[in-house]
Design an enzyme around this catalytic site. Structure first.
Site, PDB file in Angstrom:
ATOM      1  N   LEU A 124      -6.783  16.828 -10.521  1.00 29.97           N
ATOM      2  CA  LEU A 124      -6.292  15.616  -9.543  1.00 29.97           C
ATOM      3  C   LEU A 124      -5.339  16.488  -8.613  1.00 29.97           C
ATOM      4  CD1 LEU A 124      -4.223  13.054 -11.696  1.00 29.97           C
ATOM      5  CD2 LEU A 124      -6.183  12.702 -10.358  1.00 29.97           C
ATOM      6  N   GLY A 125      -5.096  17.747  -8.901  1.00 32.15           N
ATOM      7  CA  GLY A 125      -4.611  18.626  -7.678  1.00 32.15           C
ATOM      8  C   GLY A 125      -4.033  19.819  -8.323  1.00 32.15           C
TER       9      GLY A 125
ATOM     10  N   GLY B  56      -0.553  21.831  -8.784  1.00 29.50           N
ATOM     11  CA  GLY B  56       0.845  21.905  -8.296  1.00 29.50           C
ATOM     12  C   GLY B  56       1.413  23.325  -8.600  1.00 29.50           C
TER      13      GLY B  56
ATOM     14  N   GLY C  63       0.554  25.090 -11.993  1.00 29.48           N
ATOM     15  CA  GLY C  63      -0.445  24.503 -13.227  1.00 29.48           C
ATOM     16  C   GLY C  63      -1.112  23.444 -12.399  1.00 29.48           C
TER      17      GLY C  63
ATOM     18  N   VAL D  54      -3.222  19.819 -12.313  1.00 30.96           N
ATOM     19  CA  VAL D  54      -2.886  18.557 -12.920  1.00 30.96           C
ATOM     20  C   VAL D  54      -4.340  17.880 -13.051  1.00 30.96           C
ATOM     21  CG1 VAL D  54      -1.811  16.490 -12.394  1.00 30.96           C
ATOM     22  CG2 VAL D  54      -0.834  18.406 -11.419  1.00 30.96           C
TER      23      VAL D  54
ATOM     24  N   LYS E 254      -0.230  17.628 -16.393  1.00 32.54           N
ATOM     25  CA  LYS E 254       0.092  18.901 -15.798  1.00 32.54           C
ATOM     26  C   LYS E 254      -0.192  20.232 -16.863  1.00 32.54           C
ATOM     27  CE  LYS E 254       3.111  21.487 -12.854  1.00 32.54           C
ATOM     28  NZ  LYS E 254       4.430  21.431 -12.250  1.00 32.54           N
TER      29      LYS E 254
ATOM     30  N   ASP F 160      11.205  22.302  -3.365  1.00 23.33           N
ATOM     31  CA  ASP F 160       9.941  22.158  -2.730  1.00 23.33           C
ATOM     32  C   ASP F 160       9.606  20.659  -2.185  1.00 23.33           C
ATOM     33  OD1 ASP F 160       7.619  23.264  -1.932  1.00 23.33           O
ATOM     34  OD2 ASP F 160       6.662  23.524  -3.805  1.00 23.33           O
TER      35      ASP F 160
END
Ligand SMILES: *[C@@H]1O[C@H](CO)[C@@H](O)[C@H](O)[C@H]1NC(C)=O
Ligand SMILES: *[C@@H]1O[C@H](CO)[C@@H](O)[C@H](O)[C@H]1NC(C)=O
Ligand SMILES: *[C@@H]1O[C@H](CO)[C@@H](O)[C@H](O)[C@H]1NC(C)=O
Ligand SMILES: *[C@@H]1O[C@H](CO)[C@@H](O)[C@H](O)[C@H]1NC(C)=O
Ligand SMILES: *[C@@H]1O[C@H](CO)[C@@H](O)[C@H](O)[C@H]1NC(C)=O
Ligand SMILES: *[C@@H]1O[C@H](CO)[C@@H](O)[C@H](O)[C@H]1NC(C)=O
Ligand SMILES: *[C@@H]1O[C@H](CO)[C@@H](O)[C@H](O)[C@H]1NC(C)=O
Ligand SMILES: *[C@@H]1O[C@H](CO)[C@@H](O)[C@H](O)[C@H]1NC(C)=O
Ligand SMILES: *[C@@H]1O[C@H](CO)[C@@H](O)[C@H](O)[C@H]1NC(C)=O
Ligand SMILES: *[C@@H]1O[C@H](CO)[C@@H](O)[C@H](O)[C@H]1NC(C)=O
Ligand SMILES: *[C@@H]1O[C@H](CO)[C@@H](O)[C@H](O)[C@H]1NC(C)=O
Ligand SMILES: *[C@@H]1O[C@H](CO)[C@@H](O)[C@H](O)[C@H]1NC(C)=O
Length: 801
Positions: free
Chosen positions: A515-516, A518, A521, A523, A539, A633
């Protein structure tokens, strides 16, 4: 030989007959509720009318209309009588006759009929989802149609006019008439709670305000048009749009329905027609918002039932019990809660006094606005507690620093507030009883989980560091003890769940769909292999030394204790050997970055709502807990969007827990270039104001729908958004800044004000920046926004890159 062949043919075709998609159904046709699904299907096969088995193991059938092509086969209409669905035993038959529809049980007794006052010539299941009985002699006249007697759902092209009512079902699975109705009354569309199980109507919890003394100005129809728009039409033909909450443009390749749900929310849902997307129904808009506080009238329980409290999850009401109380009906969270202990003095209490039998538990941030029976003033907390303990009638006391309100049972309209509220002092009986309601699983399994839930929920509200320690110790203990039994642990809103690595590997299909990425880590998307089948985001933290160990603990503890609708919800985690994974709820709409940097720009009002909600989430992080949490962040990539486009702040990996006594602390430079506050680059102490800075940058990005730094632009003066925005603001060139965004220009005063707020947030000197709470109040219009001072170095943070 011919007769044999013929009878074979008849035998073969008989069971098939009901499945033929004939346009019209002739008189004399029958359906029967046998074990096989028996129905009349629309020409496009999108809808079916017929019998549906109530559940797999039951001999009872519903007469219903449903979406026929999707796997859920969602029911949109069912025959009902006396507030309950008509249940036809196996072997019942439905017959179409000239006088209408007649449903008979296997013994031939009529159990339901529909007798219109016109002669019927035939019937049809139309492609719109309308089942019609056609009047004899005029083919465009319907003697009866399901669209005119809806249950809880309407479909595109359906009109709800004066006299028609939508009634919610009782629970998600029980079709009996539930606690809410929606209909026109005196020209206004009214949402009405009823005193279930009677049908007495309380005051409406939402009204369209379209009634008028001049009848041609009054509303009379709720129209769900072909392109899935929902609006009210007045007698004079004028259209009134409803303030449906999350506006998404309807897509052509979807089915739509609008349902008055069992929780009182009127929601439009969409479902892809493409069977391979497998996404199920998702809400596209809802009405009304803030359900938790809408039903507060002096009688009636409120949305969640007596003695419970309501919080919003994904914009929908969710019910929970306060300490010492359990759900009345474990299968229905909306039925309220009851004390799990003896109220007053029991037979074995002898001469012991109240303080020996009862104790006070603080349960803050939950408000029960009604039901006070005494007010002590002035009072201190000790006095307030003792007064409640010694009073048999007192169930809870609310203490605000000087005044003490005592409340008795039943408590009504409880709701979880976003912001700090008075002290809520619950009187509970001493001794070991499960503190929080959770009614899944066997008693034996439940013991430790109950405790866990108690700690976590208590922690989420009190943010108490001691509880945190207890949780961590408890986790360790439990892990050892339940090493081989992790599969049995249950999930609920207030429990963090342990997952085994294999279980997560299984759920994510071997960590297949990314999914992406981060901080620290990657996800992955997954689906829990349980009855709920919930989608999750997993994650997987990188395997790197010590710091990651701390990272993991800090993320688990930080998120585990938070509870806010604009923060992403941690469901559980895995901590096996070197594998550290966090399991979150899955957010269907990706990141804010995907939304605001897309073309065309998303709707201005949606952006406004999202900004406000992010601000609320940040206020909660900074001020909602005894120990403030700095996110460190904040950027659009770290804001996730759920199905309702409600933003959820995610990725607490960098969050820094501050002890309340020193709110400024030195730390390594973290965060993302472009959003980092100047003091960080100077290695100066940082405070929660770094988040305010990042929020300011992000607010500009949301307003302008562009990234904070765009080096490839021809005009150099535009490259740094913060500088460019200030120039435009000073020179009054708002239109250049937002670049042909008509909705934003139409909202010029907000635009102007919000730019000023952003300028305040990105002040170089942290002490000049307002706190998030002040920012939120300014955004909401509760505080005036003074002119921001000029600062010559807005762009320090970005120009160093
Ligand atoms: C149900 O369907 C099965 C196979 O499709 C068929 O063998 C059986 O006869 C049907 N039963 C009835 C009562 O129609
Ligand atoms: C009826 O249809 C449902 C849904 O497609 C299916 O689960 C069920 O097995 C069917 N029943 C029979 C007897 O075919
Ligand atoms: C009913 O049966 C279908 C398949 O036959 C299954 O998918 C579904 O989970 C069952 N429902 C219940 C409540 O057992
Ligand atoms: C099926 O329906 C019957 C009758 O309402 C009910 O008693 C039974 O508990 C239901 N079974 C399931 C698995 O839901
Ligand atoms: C047939 O019914 C339609 C709809 O009710 C009506 O508009 C039309 O006038 C009727 N036609 C005749 C010939 O009665
Ligand atoms: C639905 O709720 C009603 C009222 O509580 C109850 O009588 C009925 O049995 C329930 N139906 C099912 C299928 O559980
Ligand atoms: C309707 O009027 C009431 C009272 O004036 C107001 O509180 C409510 O917000 C209005 N609702 C709408 C949809 O305008
Ligand atoms: C209907 O609404 C009109 C306009 O708001 C109001 O004057 C009238 O009193 C209402 N009638 C009833 C019966 O509520
Ligand atoms: C009612 O409103 C219409 C406009 O919608 C207007 O033409 C008409 O004169 C009004 N009637 C009365 C009695 O005020
Ligand atoms: C549905 O209503 C919207 C306005 O609310 C309009 O733009 C659209 O054209 C309508 N669609 C149809 C098919 O009438
Ligand atoms: C259905 O969705 C799948 C994957 O999302 C896609 O590959 C396929 O082309 C779609 N089919 C149609 C008919 O749109
Ligand atoms: C509260 O008031 C009582 C007497 O009214 C007093 O004895 C006690 O010290 C007070 N407690 C606090 C914490 O002020």
């Amino acid at each position: 030989m011919d007769s044999l062949a013929l009878s074979c043919l008849i035998l073969l075709s008989l069971p098939l007959l009901p499945f033929l998609s004939a346009a019209n159904i002739p008189l004399g046709s029958t359906l029967s509720s046998t074990s096989n699904n028996s129905s009349w299907i629309s020409p496009s096969r999108d809808f079916a009318f017929g019998f549906r088995q109530l559940n797999n193991s039951s001999d009872l059938f519903l007469l219903a209309i449903w979406f026929n092509k999707i796997p859920e086969r969602t029911i949109i209409w069912h025959a009902n009588e006396d507030n309950h669905p008509v249940l036809a035993p196996r072997g019942s038959t439905l017959e179409l006759t000239a006088t209408g529809l007649l449903l008979k049980d296997p013994g031939g007794q009529a159990i339901w009929d529909e007798k219109p006052n016109k002669i019927v010539s035939d019937a049809a299941m139309l492609d719109t989802g309308n089942f019609v009985l056609i009047a004899s002699g005029n083919h465009s006249d319907y003697a009866w149609q399901s669209f005119k007697s809806p249950t809880d759902t309407i479909l595109p092209t359906q009109i709800l006019d004066l006299g028609s009512v939508l009634v919610s079902r009782l629970t998600e699975t029980n079709l009996s008439k539930g606690r809410f109705e929606l209909h026109f009354s005196n020209g206004s569309l009214e949402f009405i709670p009823v005193a279930w199980p009677s049908r007495f109507q309380y005051k409406s919890y939402y009204t369209s305000n379209t009634s008028s003394a001049n009848s041609s100005e009054s509303g009379h129809q709720l129209v769900f048009n072909e392109s899935a728009d929902i609006y009210i039409v007045k007698n004079n033909g004028q259209i009134v749009q409803l303030p449906l909450w999350a506006q998404l443009s309807p897509r052509a390749d979807h089915y739509f329905r609008a349902t008055l749900d069992f929780d009182g929310v009127f929601a439009e849902y969409a479902h892809s027609k493409n069977s391979s997307t497998n996404q199920g129904w998702f809400p596209t808009r809802t009405l009304p918002d803030s359900m938790c506080t809408r039903l507060a009238t002096d009688i009636g329980s409120g949305i969640c039932g007596f003695n419970s409290y309501c919080s919003l999850q994904n914009g929908r009401p969710f019910c929970d019990c306060p300490p010492g109380y359990v759900l009345v009906d474990p299968n229905n969270r909306f039925r309220g809660c009851k004390p799990n202990f003896w109220q007053g003095f029991g037979p074995d209490d002898g001469s012991r006094n109240a303080q020996e039998l009862y104790e006070i538990r603080e349960f803050n941030n939950v408000d029960w606005p009604l039901g006070d029976y005494e007010r002590l003033e002035p009072s201190n907390q000790t006095e307030c507690e003792i007064s409640c303990l010694q009073d048999c009638s007192c169930a809870v006391a609310i203490y605000d620093g000087n005044r003490c309100w005592k409340k008795k049972l039943p408590l009504s309209n409880g709701w979880l507030r976003d912001t700090e509220f008075s002290k809520v002092l619950f009187k509970v009986r001493k001794g070991d009883f499960p503190a929080f309601s959770d009614n899944s699983g066997s008693k034996k399994e439940r013991g430790p989980l109950f405790l866990l839930g108690a700690f976590l929920l208590g922690g989420s509200i009190l943010c108490n560091a001691f509880l945190l320690l207890a949780i961590l110790i408890f986790f360790k203990w439990r892990r050892r003890k339940y090493e081989n039994n992790v599969q049995d642990s249950t999930t609920s809103a207030t429990n963090l769940r342990f997952f085994s690595y294999d279980e997560l590997k299984d759920a994510t299909d071997g960590f297949k769909e990314e999914l992406g990425r981060g901080s620290f880590g990657i996800v992955y998307k997954g689906v829990l292999k349980t009855a709920s089948g919930n989608a999750i985001a997993v994650k997987k933290l990188d395997r790197l030394a010590q710091e990651r160990e701390r990272e993991f603990k800090s993320e688990v503890s930080a998120i585990g204790r938070t509870h806010h609708k604009n923060l992403v919800q941690l469901l559980g985690f895995c901590d096996e050997a070197l594998n550290r994974l966090l399991v979150y709820e899955f957010m269907g709409n990706g990141t804010l970055a995907n939304l605001i940097f897309a073309i065309p720009k998303p709707d201005w009002n949606l952006r406004v709502r999202i900004s406000l909600e992010i601000a609320r989430g940040l206020v909660y992080l900074h001020e909602g807990c005894n120990v403030p949490i700095i996110h460190c962040d904040i950027k659009p990539q770290n804001i996730l969007l759920d199905h309702y486009f409600s933003p959820k702040i995610s990725d607490f990996g960098l969050s820094k827990l501050l002890l309340s006594d020193h709110s400024r602390t030195h730390t390594m430079i973290r965060g993302t270039r472009g959003y980092v506050a100047p003091e960080w680059l100077k290695n100066a102490p940082v405070s929660a104001k770094v988040d305010v800075y990042s929020f300011g940058v992000m607010l500009l990005e949301i307003i302008c729908c562009r990234r904070s730094v765009e080096m490839e632009l021809e005009e150099e003066s535009r490259a740094i958004l913060t500088d460019w925005a200030y120039d435009c603001y000073v020179e009054g060139r708002l239109d250049a800044l937002i670049d042909s965004d008509e909705a934003a220009m139409a909202d010029r005063s907000r635009l102007h004000k919000w730019l000023m707020i952003a300028m305040w947030c990105i002040q170089e000197d942290p002490s000049k920046r307002p706190t998030m709470k002040v920012v939120m109040q300014m955004l909401e219009g509760l505080l005036e926004v003074p002119n921001p001072p000029w600062s010559s170095s807005f762009s320090i943070a970005v120009t160093e890159s």
